[in-house]
Each structure stands twice: as C-alpha cells, then as structure tokens.
Design a protein around this motif. Sequence first.
Motif, PDB file in Angstrom:
ATOM      1  N   UNK B  20      11.202  21.152 -12.601  1.00 38.42           N
ATOM      2  CA  UNK B  20      11.745  21.899 -13.736  1.00 38.42           C
ATOM      3  C   UNK B  20      10.837  23.095 -14.063  1.00 38.42           C
ATOM      4  N   UNK B  21      11.392  24.119 -14.766  1.00 39.29           N
ATOM      5  CA  UNK B  21      10.612  25.320 -15.095  1.00 39.29           C
ATOM      6  C   UNK B  21       9.233  24.971 -15.650  1.00 39.29           C
ATOM      7  N   UNK B  22       8.205  25.617 -15.117  1.00 43.44           N
ATOM      8  CA  UNK B  22       6.854  25.414 -15.623  1.00 43.44           C
ATOM      9  C   UNK B  22       6.070  24.287 -14.966  1.00 43.44           C
ATOM     10  N   UNK B  23       6.765  23.533 -14.072  1.00 48.39           N
ATOM     11  CA  UNK B  23       6.087  22.410 -13.396  1.00 48.39           C
ATOM     12  C   UNK B  23       4.889  22.884 -12.578  1.00 48.39           C
ATOM     13  N   UNK B  24       3.816  22.072 -12.597  1.00 52.38           N
ATOM     14  CA  UNK B  24       2.707  22.248 -11.665  1.00 52.38           C
ATOM     15  C   UNK B  24       2.736  21.087 -10.691  1.00 52.38           C
ATOM     16  N   UNK B  50      10.368  29.230 -10.551  1.00 53.28           N
ATOM     17  CA  UNK B  50       9.579  29.022 -11.761  1.00 53.28           C
ATOM     18  C   UNK B  50       8.805  27.694 -11.746  1.00 53.28           C
ATOM     19  N   UNK B  51       7.944  27.534 -10.734  1.00 52.63           N
ATOM     20  CA  UNK B  51       7.003  26.405 -10.735  1.00 52.63           C
ATOM     21  C   UNK B  51       5.762  26.888  -9.993  1.00 52.63           C
ATOM     22  N   UNK B  52       4.664  26.132 -10.085  1.00 49.71           N
ATOM     23  CA  UNK B  52       3.467  26.557  -9.357  1.00 49.71           C
ATOM     24  C   UNK B  52       2.845  25.383  -8.606  1.00 49.71           C
ATOM     25  N   UNK B  53       2.072  25.708  -7.578  1.00 51.75           N
ATOM     26  CA  UNK B  53       1.404  24.689  -6.786  1.00 51.75           C
ATOM     27  C   UNK B  53      -0.001  24.486  -7.355  1.00 51.75           C
ATOM     28  N   UNK B  54      -0.250  23.276  -7.856  1.00 52.51           N
ATOM     29  CA  UNK B  54      -1.557  22.991  -8.467  1.00 52.51           C
ATOM     30  C   UNK B  54      -2.633  22.791  -7.410  1.00 52.51           C
ATOM     31  N   UNK B  55      -2.219  22.381  -6.208  1.00 52.36           N
ATOM     32  CA  UNK B  55      -3.180  22.155  -5.142  1.00 52.36           C
ATOM     33  C   UNK B  55      -2.644  21.170  -4.126  1.00 52.36           C
ATOM     34  N   UNK B 116      -2.597  10.167  -7.920  1.00 50.94           N
ATOM     35  CA  UNK B 116      -2.464  10.252  -9.383  1.00 50.94           C
ATOM     36  C   UNK B 116      -3.748  10.791 -10.005  1.00 50.94           C
ATOM     37  N   UNK B 117      -4.894  10.352  -9.489  1.00 55.16           N
ATOM     38  CA  UNK B 117      -6.174  10.861  -9.991  1.00 55.16           C
ATOM     39  C   UNK B 117      -6.293  12.363  -9.720  1.00 55.16           C
ATOM     40  N   UNK B 118      -5.956  12.751  -8.480  1.00 56.01           N
ATOM     41  CA  UNK B 118      -6.051  14.167  -8.110  1.00 56.01           C
ATOM     42  C   UNK B 118      -5.104  15.003  -8.970  1.00 56.01           C
ATOM     43  N   UNK B 119      -3.880  14.474  -9.226  1.00 54.64           N
ATOM     44  CA  UNK B 119      -2.907  15.199 -10.044  1.00 54.64           C
ATOM     45  C   UNK B 119      -3.457  15.408 -11.452  1.00 54.64           C
ATOM     46  N   UNK B 120      -4.048  14.360 -12.019  1.00 55.83           N
ATOM     47  CA  UNK B 120      -4.619  14.476 -13.369  1.00 55.83           C
ATOM     48  C   UNK B 120      -5.737  15.513 -13.372  1.00 55.83           C
ATOM     49  N   UNK B 121      -6.556  15.461 -12.365  1.00 58.88           N
ATOM     50  CA  UNK B 121      -7.691  16.375 -12.232  1.00 58.88           C
ATOM     51  C   UNK B 121      -7.236  17.841 -12.169  1.00 58.88           C
TER      52      UNK B 121
END
Lengths: 327, 327
Positions: B20-24, B50-55, B116-121
Amino acid sequence: MVAGLLQQIRRTVRREALLPPGTKVLIALSGGSDSVALTCILVQLAATDDFSVAGVAHFNHQLRDTAERDEVFCRDLATRLGLEFRSDRADVAAYASAQRLSVEDAARRLRYAFLRTAAADLFADRIAVGHTLDDQAETVLLKMVRGAGLTGLGGISPQKGDVVRPLLEVSKRDLTAYLTSVNAPWLEDETNQDLSNPRNRLRHVVLPSLDETYSGASRAIARAGELMRMDAQWLDARAAELFDAVAETTESGVQLDARRLATEPRPIVRRVLLTALRAIAGNREIGLDHIRLTEDVLGRSCGGTDVPGGRVELRREKLVLSQQGLR
Amino acid sequence: MVAGLLQQIRRTVRREALLPPGTKVLIALSGGSDSVALTCILVQLAATDDFSVAGVAHFNHQLRDTAERDEVFCRDLATRLGLEFRSDRADVAAYASAQRLSVEDAARRLRYAFLRTAAADLFADRIAVGHTLDDQAETVLLKMVRGAGLTGLGGISPQKGDVVRPLLEVSKRDLTAYLTSVNAPWLEDETNQDLSNPRNRLRHVVLPSLDETYSGASRAIARAGELMRMDAQWLDARAAELFDAVAETTESGVQLDARRLATEPRPIVRRVLLTALRAIAGNREIGLDHIRLTEDVLGRSCGGTDVPGGRVELRREKLVLSQQGLR
C-alpha cells in the motif's frame, strides 16, 4: 482381499444410493478388466442385496481389429453367468466425420444411445458403467491442467441420471487382482497404451510418477476431486440463485445489480460474473483474467473493460455487459 | 518481455494490495534467481510506484559448502544497488536436532525470526519473499497428493501478515529470462536438484511431464489453487460460524445440535464435523472416511461409530463426540 473389495463397493453403492431396493441394473460391458470386474461383482452382490442384474450390453464400435473377437468374448461371459445379453454395432468413424465430432465423442454418444435402448428393452432402470478410482484421479488432474479452475473442477459423479458408477472408489489394480483371484479372463485394450493421447500420458506417465513420489497420490487426488465437486455444486447452486435475483436480460446483453453484488461473498460473486460473461461471449472462452477485470469494474478501480464478445461497464448502479455491436 | 513482466507483477501488487502507498519493504534475498529477480524488480518498481525498498536481508543457514560465498554474493548485490544490507547466521542443523524439527522447518523458523528482526531494524512494514507461480503449482499439487482434500487445498496466499509474495503469478522461467536480459547473475541452488526430496521430484519430474502433456499445465494448476483457496476460505469461515452456533463443549468432548445440522448444506456440515472430530482426536489424523462415518451416524443410517481418539453417537437430538476413556 475379495471380501474387502466387495465391502468397499457395497459401501459406495449404499452411501450414494446407486441401486435403491428393487432396482434392475443393466451392465455396460466392453470386455476390459474394469467392466468384466463390474459384471462379476454386481452378480455377486445381487445374490445378497436388494437389486437385480437385468443383463449386460456390449457396443461394438467397429474401430479396432479385435472388435468382433471382443463382442464374442462379452457374449460368452454373459452366457457363462446366465445373463441376458444385448449388443449393437455402428460405424463410429463414419458417424464422427459426418457429425464433425471427435471419434471419442461420437463413440460416447452412440454407445449411450444404445445402452438406453438396451436398458428399456430389458426393463432396467439403472445403467452401471465401470469407471474406477484411477479414472477419477485422471479426470480431476485433466480438468485441472486444462484450466477448468473457474468451475468444473472436481471429479466424475457416482451417479448422473440413470448412469451409476459403483467402482468409483476402487483402483484398477485391485480389480485386476480380484479377477486373477477368481480366474476370470479379460481383454487388454491396446489403444489405451497410445502415449500421444494426453489422457493416456496422464494415466501411464504422470500419475505413476506421482504415485512413486507419494504413495496413495492417485487416491488422494480422487478424493480431493470428490470434495471439490461437492463444494462446487453447492457454490454453483448459490450463484445460480443470486444470478436470478440480480440479473436482467437486455437487448444488448445482461445487466447486474451492482449494489446487491457488492454485499455478497466473493466466491459467489465470481460465479455470477462468470455466468454473465458467458452469456455475452458466445462460444469464446472466459478465463480467470476476465473475471478479475470485471471485478475491477465492479469495484470501481477501472471504468470499463473489453471482454470476450463485448464490453463491461458500470453505469449508475448497474454492471452492464453488452455484446459487441449491440451497445 | 521485461515490460510485460513488470506490468504483471505490478498488477498482482495492486490487486492484492501487497504494498500500500507509503510501504517500506524488506526483501528476503537468498541469492537464487527468484530472490535476485525480486530485488531487481522491486527496486525498479519503487522508482515509479508509491513504496520504497528498506533494504535486503540474507540469512546464512550454514547448511551448504557455498554458504559463505552466497552471503558475499548477496552483500555485493545490495551494495551495487545502493541498498541497506542485513545478514545473520545460525547453525540450523544443530537447532533442528535440538528442537526435533525437520531441517526445512528449523530453517524456516530461524529465517523468519531473523527477517522480522531485520525488518524492525530497518523500519520496514512488509517483508517480500520470492515465491513464484512454479512454487504455487508445486504447493497445490503437493497438498493434493498428500491428501489435504478435506481442508487446506488451495495454494500459497499472496499475503500472510507482513509477508508478501509479489512474484506469485510469474514463472521462474520468465524471471531467469529477465535476469539474463538485464545481465544480472544469480546463484544456482544444488540442493534443489536432489530428486529424493518429494517436492523436488514434483518440480523436476512431474510438473515438466504435465507441462509436456498440456502446455500451460503449471499455470492452470496455480490458478486452480488460487480459486480453491478463495472458495475454501469462505466455506471455512461459514463453517466456523455454524460450529460456534451448534457446538457445546462437554467434559468428555463435544456435542452438536443434530437437528440444526440436518438443515444446513453438506459442504458446511462436513467442515463442522471435521472441526468436532479434530477436537477429540488429539494429534491423530482425520480422513474423509471418518467424516463419512460421522455423516452416517448423523443421518441415522448407523447408531454409532469409533473415530480416531473416541466415539460418535446420536443421543436424542445431539450428535455426541466423546474422547476415549472419558465417556
């Protein structure tokens, strides 16, 4: 082994009410292992259960070199079992080309027409045919790979009208083991070995390879098919009711009450949309993609879309499906 | 070709609202063709959508000789794409034996905990994983041959919680063609070739043989799975409602309002009976046969029956399921 097999078949017959008390059943006999086993087993069950065997019927398709021999074999089996015998023959290949049917379709039509005549002649009220669990697994897999996912998934029904399939839950292997144990001969069907036919490839290549990967795979597929058939029949019936409630036939096609559809569950709505899309598609095929596009229109995420044979648009509170050239 | 592939993935992402819009989004990267393609494609889509790649995150299972090389490969890819990179490692084999899990299960648990840890980080709110249409077809067929017919038929969901699967409608073959066309290298996974593993036999033997029999067979199976999943989810939800309305927990098990069940449709009743049978079965498996026997009791064609872990009987207007030793 034999007792277990008979018990399994009796369970199918009773649970599905295939041969209600007093039934007279005609047995379709090709001479192959399935139908020979069907004949021997129904004769055995009729001795204790409350139905009787009206006779056996053999249709000579005149397609194979062995056709005459096959007919004689079937007549002999009937005589040995003390059963009435009826046979008929037709030039299936000629009928197929005259009617522009596949040989398989032509054979089926002529065979069933003959079986109904023979049943009437012998006062039989059911016709038993020899489809097995292996046929069931093949059919389920075949429908699936052919993309029958939209509806039509699921297997062969144990009963359709006057035609019943008592062997649908037992395997071909168990039937040949039974025939061997009671010393009953049968005819091998060479045409079934032809691997250029997709059904035969499924039977002789794909399903054995699945059974090797997971023992019991065919049985599991057959059962899944039975459950899918039951689920789908009910969902289809709900969808037919909803279609009647929301659909209106117009000069150019069909229109559906969009507001009402929006409140209904998606598995039912999808089937209603399929029915409507088919109504304007003529003979063109409807795929999952067309359903999705139509759902997009219904959900207002797109204004309109072309579909096979026409177009779908949302106009006020109506989902309007119009045939090409009739808008 | 590339444009068509991106368009298909964008359609999946939008229709299923995966990002969804704004998702990382954090991308799970093993280094195999699917996850490398997922990484390249999401980076490309993020440029316009409208989303971005957090890593990207790589989990080193320490199971293969190539584990160190794989980790370096993934780190290099992240660097080249200018993406954040997280990695972790664990002795999966040791964890599996300590927890009495299969290596596959142990790997999955540890990997998702790390993701999940990496996502939170990285403040990511979605985790994208690389399952493809081929995985979908495999899963559907695998569930079917394992006898998951009672419930649990149907495929992988495009979204489960924070985990999303944007590649679920594209084939592995299209992805490797894409990678070749953009000159992106990937790692081959040798363990995937081991034919003693049933899933690999399905992938490398059965499905290719189905695709040879019917072109597009895998795609058709994947779609059938999607539709079955949708139908089953809805039927399961209806059955859960009905179970709550008709079931009463007793000291010895469960009892159901038989009069009420008799008026409900069979696909729903079957699922209610399954839930009740499972409640008294403990870890024992419930099959279609047990459901049928229970239906027979409900329909008064038999007085009572033993089922896994207990017994089913009809007492007045109650279908009583009691656990062994607690009657």
